[in-house]
Design an enzyme around this catalytic site. Structure first.
Site, PDB file in Angstrom:
ATOM      1  N   LYS A   1      25.281 -16.666  13.247  1.00  0.00           N
ATOM      2  CA  LYS A   1      26.567 -15.957  13.339  1.00  0.00           C
ATOM      3  C   LYS A   1      27.733 -16.940  13.244  1.00  0.00           C
ATOM      4  O   LYS A   1      28.719 -16.706  12.558  1.00  0.00           O
ATOM      5  CB  LYS A   1      26.620 -15.144  14.645  1.00  0.00           C
ATOM      6  CG  LYS A   1      25.682 -13.931  14.633  1.00  0.00           C
ATOM      7  CD  LYS A   1      25.513 -13.256  16.001  1.00  0.00           C
ATOM      8  CE  LYS A   1      24.482 -12.133  15.901  1.00  0.00           C
ATOM      9  NZ  LYS A   1      24.223 -11.438  17.171  1.00  0.00           N
TER      10      LYS A   1
ATOM     11  N   ASP B   1      30.722  -6.044  19.081  1.00  0.00           N
ATOM     12  CA  ASP B   1      29.354  -5.544  19.011  1.00  0.00           C
ATOM     13  C   ASP B   1      29.312  -4.023  19.182  1.00  0.00           C
ATOM     14  O   ASP B   1      28.280  -3.400  18.929  1.00  0.00           O
ATOM     15  CB  ASP B   1      28.503  -6.185  20.121  1.00  0.00           C
ATOM     16  CG  ASP B   1      27.526  -7.215  19.588  1.00  0.00           C
ATOM     17  OD1 ASP B   1      27.098  -7.070  18.432  1.00  0.00           O
ATOM     18  OD2 ASP B   1      27.190  -8.140  20.345  1.00  0.00           O
TER      19      ASP B   1
ATOM     20  N   GLN C   1      25.337 -12.354  23.431  1.00  0.00           N
ATOM     21  CA  GLN C   1      24.026 -12.169  22.797  1.00  0.00           C
ATOM     22  C   GLN C   1      23.054 -11.533  23.802  1.00  0.00           C
ATOM     23  O   GLN C   1      22.936 -11.977  24.942  1.00  0.00           O
ATOM     24  CB  GLN C   1      23.497 -13.525  22.294  1.00  0.00           C
ATOM     25  CG  GLN C   1      22.209 -13.437  21.493  1.00  0.00           C
ATOM     26  CD  GLN C   1      22.355 -12.677  20.174  1.00  0.00           C
ATOM     27  OE1 GLN C   1      23.418 -12.669  19.556  1.00  0.00           O
ATOM     28  NE2 GLN C   1      21.287 -12.029  19.738  1.00  0.00           N
TER      29      GLN C   1
HETATM   30  N1  GUN Z   1      20.379  -8.844  20.205  1.00  0.00           N
HETATM   31  C1  GUN Z   1      19.733  -8.240  19.175  1.00  0.00           C
HETATM   32  N2  GUN Z   1      20.610  -7.691  18.318  1.00  0.00           N
HETATM   33  C2  GUN Z   1      21.840  -7.953  18.807  1.00  0.00           C
HETATM   34  C3  GUN Z   1      23.164  -7.653  18.356  1.00  0.00           C
HETATM   35  O1  GUN Z   1      23.395  -7.016  17.334  1.00  0.00           O
HETATM   36  N3  GUN Z   1      24.147  -8.117  19.148  1.00  0.00           N
HETATM   37  C4  GUN Z   1      23.933  -8.809  20.291  1.00  0.00           C
HETATM   38  N4  GUN Z   1      24.975  -9.197  20.997  1.00  0.00           N
HETATM   39  N5  GUN Z   1      22.738  -9.088  20.744  1.00  0.00           N
HETATM   40  C5  GUN Z   1      21.689  -8.674  19.992  1.00  0.00           C
END
Ligand code: GUN
Length: 292
Positions: free
Chosen positions: A54, A121, A98
């Site tokens: 990311k 998110d 995350q």
């Molecule tokens: N863990 C798995 N997929 C995601 C996501 O799209 N965002 C976040 N923050 N954590 C994740």
């Protein structure tokens, strides 16, 4: 007949190009670029990889990133404080915590503490609530579900009026993608581990979104001829022949399904790259909302 392969990697690259052009324009006009804060708790290898990808994607389009790598035993109060400080940080337009968080952390409280205007998110309960109601616009839509719809749109797949089956009901993918399909006037069925006659129900799908996290669970003869298959699965299976000793497979048995479907996403290279592209899009949109 073999299905069209929906190339998520190429579609995501196009989107990243569009985003980069908008970031450049923002820089020229306002002398400012969007900023994304990443919050990583603990040392899970998969989470570390996702966060690294990311941040790299941010750098490539000119979005600033702010890293917060925190110890697995951080207290709830200290993690809350990190989020609150980021809420107040003027250069941060998006906050990504995350998931999953360690067991001792109350995830709901952390996600609820993220400012609604920085919830890139889309996991804040108010954004999810708005997504789940008619005529209520969330400020942000979760990235993987948004990426699935974008793949359908950019591949020219009609959603309205068609039978969509979502396999899986997670907060991150299954539930929000189901809401998005409903908003687009699909006729929706949600299936899960307790669903009876699963193959029969999946066989009704004109559009199948597979997000259960079970390697190659959906077989070729579960697919309706001509269906469009979006495979969100990302499962590591042992493979002594592979350099790393494992390979990634989706929730759909790809080689079988591609002989029946009209279009299908590969794993890897389908939905995965779209999740990151949508995160960049949400961060840019958040920054634009603040500036304009
Ligand atoms: N863990 C798995 N997929 C995601 C996501 O799209 N965002 C976040 N923050 N954590 C994740």
């Amino acid at each position: 007949m073999s299905a069209q392969i929906i190339d998520g990697k190429a579609i995501a690259a196009t989107i990243r190009g569009e985003i980069k052009a908008e970031v450049d324009a923002m820089q020229t006009r306002y002398s400012q670029v969007p900023g994304l804060a990443t919050v990583l708790v603990g040392e899970r290898k998969d989470s570390q990889t996702y966060v690294r990808m990311k941040k790299k994607a941010c750098a490539e389009v000119g979005i600033a990133s702010f890293s917060h790598d925190l110890p697995a035993d951080i207290s709830q109060a200290d993690l809350l404080k990190v989020v609150q400080d980021l809420n107040a940080h003027p250069e941060v337009n998006g906050i990504l915590v995350q998931l999953p968080l360690p067991d001792h952390i109350n995830e709901e409280e952390i996600l609820s503490a993220i400012s609604l205007t920085k919830d890139v998110d889309g996991f804040h309960p108010i954004n999810i609530g708005r997504l789940s109601m008619k005529r209520r616009a969330p400020l942000f839509v979760p990235c993987t579900p948004k990426g699935c719809i974008e793949l359908l749109d950019r591949s020219g797949v009609e959603i309205e009026g068609r039978r969509a089956v979502v396999l899986g009901r997670s907060n991150i993918v299954g539930l929000p993608v189901a809401m998005l399909l409903l908003h687009r006037n699909a006729t929706l069925t949600i299936c899960h581990s307790r669903t009876q006659n699963l193959p029969q129900i999946v066989r009704e799908a004109d559009i199948l979104i597979a997000a259960v996290g079970r390697p190659e669970m959906v077989k070729g003869d579960w697919i309706k001829p001509g269906a469009v298959v979006i495979d969100v699965g990302m499962n590591a299976v042992d493979d002594p022949a592979a350099a790393k000793g494992y390979r990634l497979v989706g929730d759909v048995a790809f080689d079988e399904a591609r002989e029946v479907a009209s279009a299908i996403t590969p794993v890897p290279g389908g939905v995965g790259p779209m999740t990151i592209a949508m995160l960049l899009r949400n961060t840019l949109d958040g920054a634009k909302r603040t500036l304009e």
